[in-house]
Design an enzyme around this catalytic site. Sequence first.
Site, PDB file in Angstrom:
ATOM      1  N   HIS A   1      -5.113  -3.807 -11.419  1.00 43.30           N
ATOM      2  CA  HIS A   1      -5.651  -4.770 -10.459  1.00 43.30           C
ATOM      3  C   HIS A   1      -6.362  -5.897 -11.214  1.00 43.30           C
ATOM      4  O   HIS A   1      -7.134  -5.622 -12.134  1.00 43.30           O
ATOM      5  CB  HIS A   1      -6.621  -4.065  -9.506  1.00 43.30           C
ATOM      6  CG  HIS A   1      -7.181  -4.972  -8.470  1.00 43.30           C
ATOM      7  ND1 HIS A   1      -6.444  -5.380  -7.378  1.00 43.30           N
ATOM      8  CD2 HIS A   1      -8.373  -5.606  -8.375  1.00 43.30           C
ATOM      9  CE1 HIS A   1      -7.170  -6.210  -6.645  1.00 43.30           C
ATOM     10  NE2 HIS A   1      -8.351  -6.372  -7.242  1.00 43.30           N
TER      11      HIS A   1
ATOM     12  N   ALA B   1      -6.027   6.972  -1.170  1.00 41.27           N
ATOM     13  CA  ALA B   1      -5.599   6.517   0.160  1.00 41.27           C
ATOM     14  C   ALA B   1      -6.147   5.143   0.547  1.00 41.27           C
ATOM     15  O   ALA B   1      -5.622   4.498   1.448  1.00 41.27           O
ATOM     16  CB  ALA B   1      -5.999   7.556   1.205  1.00 41.27           C
ATOM     17  N   GLY B   2      -7.184   4.673  -0.130  1.00 38.79           N
ATOM     18  CA  GLY B   2      -7.772   3.380   0.211  1.00 38.79           C
ATOM     19  C   GLY B   2      -7.086   2.233  -0.515  1.00 38.79           C
ATOM     20  O   GLY B   2      -6.132   2.434  -1.275  1.00 38.79           O
TER      21      GLY B   2
ATOM     22  N   ILE C   1       0.854  -1.187   0.000  1.00 37.47           N
ATOM     23  CA  ILE C   1       0.000   0.000   0.000  1.00 37.47           C
ATOM     24  C   ILE C   1       0.898   1.247   0.000  1.00 37.47           C
ATOM     25  O   ILE C   1       1.848   1.325   0.772  1.00 37.47           O
ATOM     26  CB  ILE C   1      -0.877   0.032   1.279  1.00 37.47           C
ATOM     27  CG1 ILE C   1      -1.605  -1.302   1.472  1.00 37.47           C
ATOM     28  CG2 ILE C   1      -1.830   1.202   1.257  1.00 37.47           C
ATOM     29  CD1 ILE C   1      -2.645  -1.621   0.466  1.00 37.47           C
ATOM     30  N   LEU C   2       0.569   2.183  -0.870  1.00 38.43           N
ATOM     31  CA  LEU C   2       1.308   3.445  -0.886  1.00 38.43           C
ATOM     32  C   LEU C   2       0.676   4.378   0.139  1.00 38.43           C
ATOM     33  O   LEU C   2      -0.541   4.566   0.150  1.00 38.43           O
ATOM     34  CB  LEU C   2       1.263   4.060  -2.287  1.00 38.43           C
ATOM     35  CG  LEU C   2       1.891   3.177  -3.376  1.00 38.43           C
ATOM     36  CD1 LEU C   2       1.627   3.746  -4.757  1.00 38.43           C
ATOM     37  CD2 LEU C   2       3.386   3.006  -3.134  1.00 38.43           C
TER      38      LEU C   2
HETATM   39  C1  GAR Z   1      -0.945  -8.596 -12.000  1.00 38.03           C
HETATM   40  O1  GAR Z   1      -2.002  -9.444 -12.390  1.00 38.03           O
HETATM   41  C2  GAR Z   1      -1.459  -7.470 -11.139  1.00 38.03           C
HETATM   42  O2  GAR Z   1      -2.743  -7.037 -11.494  1.00 38.03           O
HETATM   43  C3  GAR Z   1      -1.484  -8.123  -9.785  1.00 38.03           C
HETATM   44  O3  GAR Z   1      -0.293  -8.867  -9.745  1.00 38.03           O
HETATM   45  C4  GAR Z   1       0.042  -9.309 -11.058  1.00 38.03           C
HETATM   46  C5  GAR Z   1       1.463  -8.941 -11.344  1.00 38.03           C
HETATM   47  O4  GAR Z   1       1.927  -9.590 -12.480  1.00 38.03           O
HETATM   48  N1  GAR Z   1      -1.546  -7.135  -8.763  1.00 38.03           N
HETATM   49  C6  GAR Z   1      -2.243  -7.277  -7.647  1.00 38.03           C
HETATM   50  O5  GAR Z   1      -2.843  -8.297  -7.347  1.00 38.03           O
HETATM   51  C7  GAR Z   1      -2.227  -6.061  -6.729  1.00 38.03           C
HETATM   52  N2  GAR Z   1      -3.186  -6.208  -5.685  1.00 38.03           N
HETATM   53  P1  GAR Z   1       3.340  -9.185 -13.136  1.00 38.03           P
HETATM   54  O6  GAR Z   1       4.368  -9.107 -12.023  1.00 38.03           O
HETATM   55  O7  GAR Z   1       3.634 -10.316 -14.080  1.00 38.03           O
HETATM   56  O8  GAR Z   1       3.149  -7.869 -13.844  1.00 38.03           O
END
Ligand code: GAR
Length: 204
Positions: free
Chosen positions: A109, A142-143, A92-93
């Site tokens: 996401h 922020a969320g 989280i940033l």
């Molecule tokens: C992606 O599917 C991204 O949406 C997800 O992680 C994967 C990273 O893949 N992110 C999250 O779940 C964030 N909550 P990558 O490292 O191959 O780009």
Amino acid sequence: TARVVVLASGAGSNLAALLAAHDDPAYGARVVAVVTDKPDAGALEHARTAGVACAVVEPQDFETREGWDRALAETVAVFHADYVVSAGFMRILGAGFLSVFGGRTLNTHPALLPSFPGAHGVRDALAYGVRVTGCTVHLIDAGVDTGPIVAQAVVAVEDGDDEATLHERIKTVERSLLVEWVGRVARGGLTVDGRRVVVGTPEG
Ligand code: GAR
């Protein structure tokens, strides 16, 4: 050309897609650095291969979350980022980061927000039993995955899917969505009206 710093913790396939696009001057965005919280992130390999600068900012090196967050913002600032893209960055940033880069930090996401935010978007969608899910590019606020939505794409859930097969299909769609919208934002800028994001059109 807009300067983009990518934040990544994982394999970096989204980063790789951006790197494949950024050599075309018409694309309008260039990845100038990759910043990670994990020294073993696969994303670093993609960055090195492409000759892009890397930096590691590990939380364990800081006494407080705020200290780490500030250091992350300072590191990104070193590269004069116009935009920040969080692509598989699993932290989280905080307020310190967003006070500098809020409004110009995008996240990708692997679910159709506002459904299934958080670290397990694919697993949670599958467990819920939805028949369609997908991916979302949104501004970070922020969320947790609550910021204004820039773009979404839909992926159908198949009967035999498990988390891995569904995530693979989502990621295929996700990479093109991210590349398309980072380019559009870089070329046209973006404004937020309430919760609605308007991405400008490129001139000419
Ligand atoms: C992606 O599917 C991204 O949406 C997800 O992680 C994967 C990273 O893949 N992110 C999250 O779940 C964030 N909550 P990558 O490292 O191959 O780009």
